[in-house]
Design a protein around this motif. Structure first.
Motif, short mmCIF file in Angstrom:
data_model
loop_
_atom_site.label_atom_id
_atom_site.label_comp_id
_atom_site.label_asym_id
_atom_site.label_seq_id
_atom_site.Cartn_x
_atom_site.Cartn_y
_atom_site.Cartn_z
N VAL A 89 -39.12 -41.17 -37.98
CA VAL A 89 -38.44 -39.79 -38.46
C VAL A 89 -37.02 -39.61 -37.55
O VAL A 89 -37.42 -39.42 -36.19
N PHE A 90 -35.93 -39.19 -38.05
CA PHE A 90 -34.82 -39.10 -37.25
C PHE A 90 -34.05 -37.84 -37.91
O PHE A 90 -34.15 -37.65 -39.02
N THR A 91 -33.67 -36.87 -37.10
CA THR A 91 -32.60 -35.89 -37.47
C THR A 91 -31.20 -36.20 -37.15
O THR A 91 -31.00 -36.95 -36.33
N TYR A 92 -30.57 -35.69 -37.70
CA TYR A 92 -28.97 -35.97 -37.62
C TYR A 92 -28.35 -34.54 -37.90
O TYR A 92 -28.15 -33.99 -38.94
N GLN A 93 -27.92 -34.24 -36.71
CA GLN A 93 -27.27 -32.60 -36.64
C GLN A 93 -26.19 -32.60 -36.02
O GLN A 93 -25.83 -33.16 -35.14
N GLY A 94 -25.34 -31.49 -36.45
CA GLY A 94 -24.28 -31.07 -35.70
C GLY A 94 -24.42 -30.21 -34.73
O GLY A 94 -25.39 -29.75 -34.48
N ASP A 95 -23.14 -29.70 -34.00
CA ASP A 95 -23.21 -28.95 -33.09
C ASP A 95 -23.55 -27.55 -33.24
O ASP A 95 -24.20 -26.72 -32.69
N GLY A 96 -22.86 -26.85 -34.61
CA GLY A 96 -23.45 -25.63 -35.00
C GLY A 96 -24.64 -25.56 -35.39
O GLY A 96 -25.43 -24.72 -34.97
N ASP A 97 -25.23 -26.56 -35.96
CA ASP A 97 -26.70 -26.74 -36.62
C ASP A 97 -27.68 -26.66 -35.37
O ASP A 97 -28.71 -25.94 -35.13
N LEU A 98 -27.55 -27.75 -34.44
CA LEU A 98 -28.36 -28.03 -33.16
C LEU A 98 -28.16 -26.84 -32.11
O LEU A 98 -29.21 -26.57 -31.63
N ALA A 99 -26.96 -26.67 -31.74
CA ALA A 99 -26.71 -25.99 -30.43
C ALA A 99 -26.66 -24.82 -30.49
O ALA A 99 -26.46 -23.73 -29.88
N SER A 100 -26.54 -23.95 -31.89
CA SER A 100 -26.31 -22.68 -32.22
C SER A 100 -27.52 -22.11 -32.93
O SER A 100 -28.58 -21.68 -32.32
N ILE A 101 -27.67 -22.33 -34.28
CA ILE A 101 -28.66 -21.68 -35.11
C ILE A 101 -30.14 -22.28 -34.43
O ILE A 101 -31.10 -21.53 -35.07
N GLY A 102 -29.85 -23.58 -34.46
CA GLY A 102 -31.21 -24.24 -34.45
C GLY A 102 -31.73 -24.50 -32.89
O GLY A 102 -32.36 -25.59 -32.56
N THR A 103 -31.27 -23.76 -32.01
CA THR A 103 -31.33 -24.12 -30.56
C THR A 103 -32.96 -23.94 -30.28
O THR A 103 -33.45 -24.71 -29.44
N ALA A 104 -33.72 -22.89 -30.65
CA ALA A 104 -35.10 -23.08 -30.46
C ALA A 104 -35.80 -24.15 -31.17
O ALA A 104 -36.71 -24.65 -30.46
N GLU A 105 -35.56 -24.50 -32.28
CA GLU A 105 -36.12 -25.75 -32.86
C GLU A 105 -35.75 -26.82 -32.07
O GLU A 105 -36.88 -27.69 -31.71
N ILE A 106 -34.56 -27.10 -31.47
CA ILE A 106 -34.45 -28.46 -30.65
C ILE A 106 -35.31 -28.28 -29.42
O ILE A 106 -35.82 -29.35 -28.90
N VAL A 107 -34.97 -27.18 -28.73
CA VAL A 107 -35.58 -27.25 -27.43
C VAL A 107 -37.20 -27.44 -27.54
O VAL A 107 -37.72 -28.01 -26.74
N HIS A 108 -37.98 -26.66 -28.51
CA HIS A 108 -39.28 -27.00 -28.52
C HIS A 108 -39.79 -28.34 -29.18
O HIS A 108 -40.65 -28.65 -28.64
N ALA A 109 -38.93 -28.77 -29.95
CA ALA A 109 -39.43 -30.34 -30.42
C ALA A 109 -39.35 -31.02 -29.32
O ALA A 109 -40.20 -31.88 -28.89
N ALA A 110 -38.10 -31.01 -28.18
CA ALA A 110 -38.08 -31.73 -26.93
C ALA A 110 -39.33 -31.58 -26.16
O ALA A 110 -40.07 -32.19 -25.40
N HIS A 111 -39.55 -29.94 -26.11
CA HIS A 111 -40.62 -29.55 -25.33
C HIS A 111 -41.91 -30.24 -25.62
O HIS A 111 -42.69 -30.52 -24.59
N ARG A 112 -42.28 -30.12 -26.87
CA ARG A 112 -43.60 -30.78 -27.21
C ARG A 112 -43.40 -32.36 -27.08
O ARG A 112 -44.74 -32.76 -27.51
N GLY A 113 -42.36 -32.75 -26.60
CA GLY A 113 -42.39 -34.37 -26.81
C GLY A 113 -42.45 -34.85 -28.02
O GLY A 113 -43.09 -35.87 -28.40
N GLU A 114 -41.95 -34.19 -29.10
CA GLU A 114 -42.16 -34.69 -30.61
C GLU A 114 -41.51 -35.91 -30.60
O GLU A 114 -40.44 -36.31 -30.24
N LYS A 115 -42.33 -36.94 -31.21
CA LYS A 115 -41.91 -38.40 -31.29
C LYS A 115 -40.75 -38.55 -32.40
O LYS A 115 -41.30 -39.26 -33.36
#
Lengths: 246, 352, 183
Positions: A89-115
């Motif tokens: 499973v892979f995501t493909y995200q731009g900077d507005g998507d990942l680093a602005s509105i989706g900051t919580a989601e990317i940080v917590h996916a990383a934090h959980r060590g989501e594979k």
């Protein structure tokens, strides 16, 4: 054995790209789908799109794919991966998507060590909505919502995503690459492959940040835009590996 | 399994597990937190997945992903969290992804209080979509509705909302898991689920937000096929004594239980009927056709200040009877006594 | 047909909610209907705890009790809060070792049980609520002591199993105290 870049990867369908001339998305999508082809994982892959220019990707994919809401691709990917742990499973995200509105989601996916694997395209602007300021917009950069240039005192300095995520234990692979030269494109492809291997080996969360050009919204020719990656972006966003696995 | 005493929240979670719920993604919020707590305790040992998300939005988007991957999945929340989940709920109706969302309502608007209330009637399907919205009035029914909701969601490929409230969630009542609705047979195979193209002989599957003409076609299918089918097949109502009623009460969930208590008090004083929608969408407009033509008024008790379901009741009444609201923002403010008082006041007015 | 409407009230930690649950569990186990509704949310942290309980041999229309037929009160604040709400001629069960405020209502059947003292005598200082549970059975019925004791066995398991015997003794003492008063 590497696939030549002029070959259309099997993981892409027949739809012509709708990206602007000189946009880096075309190169990055080629790299990602070539890696998927070379690793022979296309039949087991689920692509999670984003909102923004990167959100076109699901329309081009010849793998299973889903559109996600703005910023929520890592949450969608989490749900998919947790139900189908043996899929890629892979995501493909731009900077507005990942680093602005989706900051919580990317940080917590990383934090959980989501594979999962995340391809993060940083072009310092919101492309699809017409070149507004992104969290990654460089100080002084003029955009349609920072017409006098980004003022760090007013809206902060650009977010360095790889550096930020390197504070998180669950992130197993983090690398920043650029697609401004043939040499860097080859490095980018290696990093993308490594990010998928990270997932296949069950090591944890993997992200590749790709510095990309948006000539349309930068008001530049494609050649000038590639030059800007080198002259302005790389000095602020240093290339290299931030986290690797054994 | 015999009748047992359970908290409504726990009974709903148990019913979900018995219905084959494979994964739960949620976030703590009063008064529903016993639901994620129960799943976290019970689901992993029974082979399922519990994951506490970083936010209400993330939980709902994890549900969306898990549903897209073919899972039987669920989340739960209360009003302030439901607002945050609506974007993904809308997206799931557009992409036709099934799931069950339990909303345990509390007093609003916005942060409100933790007290039970009925504030989220209008949140179950704004913005051009509809979802089956089931409204339980006791613990047994809450469990039964959750149990059946998974089948309804899978049959129609559309999310189902269980609109409970803090009283149903927090109270203990009897529940008998041998009395669950029958499982639906011949549910469609989830051949659309994202399991990789190898699972389909190389054919890739895309779950897209349709745009342009495709969007129009999807919307058209929903409005001309899906929604009429849901209205025809899934509308539920309980009617008591409406044929010869002097006044009819129309209420759902905990407010309908208050009506039952008020009806006891007023027994012998005047004839009261009750229409209790068990589905808020599809709304049981037809049930009002059975109301005594000589009925003097319809009263709509709701645990909110201005009335929400009353709009649908007025559409159903179509001017044949005056329709009025009685309500307050919390279950300890609106009481059976307040309903009794309202009935007496209306009865006086219509006979003046 | 019978329907008992009960409020159990005390301060947090006294076990008021547990008494209510035990009444409801006993009713269900004897084949009747029961509902139990706690105060909850921010209120839970404020030091007072109360619950509504209804037991009946028929369907229960509404779980929230505003005018209880029986009120079990474990501290002065709860007496002040609920005294006026009790039905005319209703029953007020007091932990007389904790409640020293006067009962102003004159129409109530007041059952005074030194529950805390009895619990201390048994060396189970947290068991006062079980004494009141037994007292309730004797005063108002609707459930049997057998069902109550079975429930105690069922509820106190694992690390708490050691309290089961003592809690049953306390419940029986509460029951016998009230039964012997001929209430």
């Amino acid at each position: 054995m590497s696939t030549p870049l002029n070959h259309r990867p099997h993981s892409l369908n027949d739809s012509p790209f709708t990206f602007c001339p000189g946009c880096s998305h075309g190169i990055i999508v080629q790299l990602v789908t070539s890696v998927i082809d070379e690793m022979g994982i296309g039949g087991d892959t689920v692509c999670v799109g984003c909102v923004g220019c990167g959100g076109y990707l699901p329309w081009f994919m010849n793998t299973d794919t889903i559109c996600s809401l703005h910023g929520r691709a890592p949450a969608n990917a989490t749900g998919i991966k947790r139900i189908q742990p043996d899929k890629v499973v892979f995501t493909y995200q731009g900077d507005g998507d990942l680093a602005s509105i989706g900051t919580a989601e990317i940080v917590h996916a990383a934090h959980r060590g989501e594979k999962i694997t995340t391809i993060f395209v940083n072009n310092t602007t919101y492309g699809m909505t017409g070149g507004q300021m992104a969290p990654t917009t460089l100080v002084g950069q003029k955009t349609t919502t920072s017409p006098y240039g980004r003022d760090a005192a007013h809206c902060g300095k650009p977010i360095r995503v790889c550096e930020m995520l390197s504070a998180i234990d669950g992130a197993a692979f983090l690398e920043r690459v650029a697609v401004d030269s043939p040499a860097n494109v080859r490095k980018a492809k290696k990093a993308i492959r490594r990010a998928f291997e990270c997932q296949l080996q069950g090591k944890g969360f993997a992200l590749v940040e790709v510095l990309a050009a948006c000539p349309t919204n930068w008001g530049m020719t494609p050649v000038e835009a590639v030059g800007r990656i080198r002259s302005e972006m790389i000095p602020y966003y240093p290339l290299g590996n931030f986290r690797d696995f054994e | 399994m015999a009748k047992v005493l359970m908290k409504g929240n726990e009974a709903m979670a148990e019913a979900a597990i018995q219905a084959g719920c494979q994964a739960f993604f949620g976030y703590p919020i009063t008064p529903q937190s016993e639901i994620p707590e129960y799943f976290s305790r019970e689901l992993p040992p029974r082979g399922g997945l519990f994951l506490q998300a970083e936010s209400e939005m993330a939980a709902m988007n994890m549900v969306m992903g898990a549903s897209a991957a073919g899972g039987r999945v669920m989340t739960s929340t209360s009003g302030p969290g439901f607002c945050l989940k609506l974007e993904a709920l809308a997206a799931m109706t557009l992409t036709r992804l099934p799931a069950v969302i339990v909303v345990v309502m509390r007093s609003g608007p916005a942060f409100g209080t933790m007290k039970a209330a009925q504030e989220d009637y209008r949140m179950c399907g704004n913005g051009g979509y509809r979802v089956v919205t089931m409204a339980p009035s006791d613990v047994q029914e809450a469990a039964a509705m959750v149990y059946e909701a998974f089948d309804i969601a899978d049959q129609y490929r559309n999310p189902v909302v269980i609109l409970a409230d803090g009283m149903i969630g927090q109270m203990m009542g009897s529940v008998d898991f041998d009395r669950m609705p029958p499982r639906r047979e011949n549910l469609p195979a989830k051949d659309w689920a994202l399991r990789g193209s190898d699972s389909r002989g190389g054919k890739a599957q895309a779950i897209l937000f349709p745009v342009g003409t495709a969007h129009y076609i999807e919307k058209n299918i929903a409005e001309t096929e899906l929604y009429p089918a849901l209205i025809a097949n899934e509308t539920r109502v309980e009617s008591i004594g409406v044929e010869d009623a002097d006044i009819v009460l129309a209420a759902y969930g905990t407010a309908s239980r208050m009506c039952r208590a008020a009806m006891e008090t007023l027994k012998g004083e005047l004839k009261l009927g009750l229409i209790r929608p068990k589905t808020l969408w599809p709304f049981p407009y037809e049930a009002f056709e059975a109301v005594n033509p000589k009925c003097k008024a319809i009263i709509c008790p709701e645990i909110n200040i201005m009335g929400q379901m009353i709009d649908d009741v007025k559409i159903a009444a179509a001017g044949r009877w005056p329709v009025s609201h009685v309500g307050d923002s919390r279950t300890d403010f609106l009481t059976p006594d307040a309903i009794v008082e309202k009935v007496r006041q209306v009865w006086k007015e219509v006979n003046a | 047909m019978f329907r008992n409407t009960i409020i159990v009230a005390g301060s947090g930690g006294q076990g008021a909610l547990r008494v209510g649950q035990m009444i409801a569990y006993a009713a269900i186990n004897e084949g009747n209907e029961a509902t139990w509704l706690p105060s909850y949310g921010a209120e839970m942290r404020g030091g007072t705890a109360n619950c509504s309980v209804v037991i009946s041999d028929e369907e229960i229309p509404f779980a929230m009790v505003s005018q209880p037929g029986c009120c079990i009160v474990m501290n002065n604040a709860s007496l002040a809060k609920f005294q006026a709400a009790i039905q005319p001629g209703g029953t007020l069960i007091l932990d007389s070792s904790m409640v020293d405020a006067p009962v102003e209502r004159t129409d109530l059947r007041v059952v005074r049980v030194p529950a805390d003292v009895i619990a201390e005598e048994e060396g189970n200082s947290r068991g006062a609520n079980m004494v009141l549970l037994g007292a309730y059975v004797a005063a108002c019925g609707g459930i049997s002591m057998d069902a109550v004791c079975q429930n105690i066995d069922h509820s106190f398991t694992g690390s708490k199993a050691k309290y089961a015997e003592s809690n049953k003794r306390l419940a029986r003492r509460g029951y016998e105290l009230v039964a012997s008063q001929g209430n």
